[in-house]
Design an enzyme around this catalytic site. Sequence first.
Site, mmCIF file in Angstrom:
data_model
loop_
_atom_site.group_PDB
_atom_site.id
_atom_site.type_symbol
_atom_site.label_atom_id
_atom_site.label_comp_id
_atom_site.label_asym_id
_atom_site.label_seq_id
_atom_site.Cartn_x
_atom_site.Cartn_y
_atom_site.Cartn_z
ATOM 1 N N PRO A 2 18.193 -47.668 36.813
ATOM 2 C CA PRO A 2 18.676 -47.149 35.532
ATOM 3 C C PRO A 2 20.029 -46.458 35.678
ATOM 4 O O PRO A 2 20.184 -45.546 36.481
ATOM 5 C CB PRO A 2 17.606 -46.132 35.121
ATOM 6 N N GLU A 3 20.995 -46.913 34.925
ATOM 7 C CA GLU A 3 22.292 -46.255 34.853
ATOM 8 C C GLU A 3 22.402 -45.651 33.459
ATOM 9 O O GLU A 3 21.424 -45.654 32.707
ATOM 10 C CB GLU A 3 23.412 -47.259 35.153
ATOM 11 N N LYS A 58 23.273 -40.030 34.258
ATOM 12 C CA LYS A 58 22.024 -40.770 34.466
ATOM 13 C C LYS A 58 20.810 -39.859 34.417
ATOM 14 O O LYS A 58 19.702 -40.276 34.762
ATOM 15 C CB LYS A 58 22.061 -41.457 35.838
ATOM 16 N N HIS A 90 1.159 -45.885 41.096
ATOM 17 C CA HIS A 90 2.482 -45.254 41.158
ATOM 18 C C HIS A 90 2.752 -44.273 40.024
ATOM 19 O O HIS A 90 3.896 -43.911 39.780
ATOM 20 C CB HIS A 90 3.570 -46.330 41.222
ATOM 21 N N ARG A 109 9.060 -46.432 44.270
ATOM 22 C CA ARG A 109 9.732 -46.025 45.514
ATOM 23 C C ARG A 109 9.789 -44.518 45.708
ATOM 24 O O ARG A 109 10.322 -44.056 46.703
ATOM 25 C CB ARG A 109 11.137 -46.618 45.538
#
Length: 269
Positions: A2-3, A58, A90, A109
């Site tokens: 995501p930017e 961000k 997650h 992650r």
Amino acid sequence: MPELPEVETVKNTLKNFIVNKRIVDIRVNYPRIIENDLDQFKRAVVGQLITDLDRVGKYLIFVLEDTAFVSHLRMEGKYNILTKPEFSKHDHIIFYLDDGTYLSYNDTRKFGRMVLSSKSDYKNQLPLSKLGPEPFCADAKVVYQRIHKSDIPIKHLLLDQTIMAGIGNIYANEICFAMGINPFTPGKRLTLKRVEQLVQASCKILEAAIAQGGTTIHSFSANGIDGLFQVSLQVHLQKECKICHSEIIKEKIKGRSTYYCPKCQRRKS
DNA sequence: AAAAGGCCCTGGTCGC
DNA sequence: TGCGACCAGGGCCTTT
């Protein structure tokens, strides 16, 4: 990852689901996401009404009654609204809301981070205080001052959040392509006029991505709100240049995959 | 002091 | 099919 445009879309979508709802409890399955002491974070957040959701660069900012916390999704962070307490592997942080729904922070992650900030002053507190302006409100002269003596590649400078905030690897590649500039070009090679064009190109590309997100994502998908990878990429991950059909080159800059067309973005000696 | 490099993480892909 | 090696990378921290 995501930017700025993706985070903007997440903010706009998520807002409809959580503003004016109260956090009645929180479950933390992976504490490292939260940079504060866990009990401190829980004490600050539980019982609070969510009054607003904001975005800077961000970063996503959850504004509560008496406090605020800043969330960075890093590579793969996502927020989901769940209507049943069926959490997956997650789902690391779960906010229990007073209408019986669950706001889940999901991150395969585990790179994402959350940190408490101040409700009225979050923009002037770390981590937001160190950010440069977003391209939309950047003064090209100031950007020029920051880079005009630098030997650092322009692609790397675009990723420096203290110069301009919100540009990540994908859009840095796209911006260089749109400029017809080689990503290895040192900052000092850009004239003021070129920097003005750079800021403009950054705005244009980010705005187009936001517009696409705004029209494509109206509710949560099964995978959560995770951004707009359907954005039409001109060079990032591409094999062939869409303009001249040359083979796109892939090289590392600052350890990040950098895609460029050797012909349209020729290196100048 | 600036710059380079390491670290955190997991899932997907690749080669054998 | 199984399995190890490797890659993806934003921001922070350590080392040079």
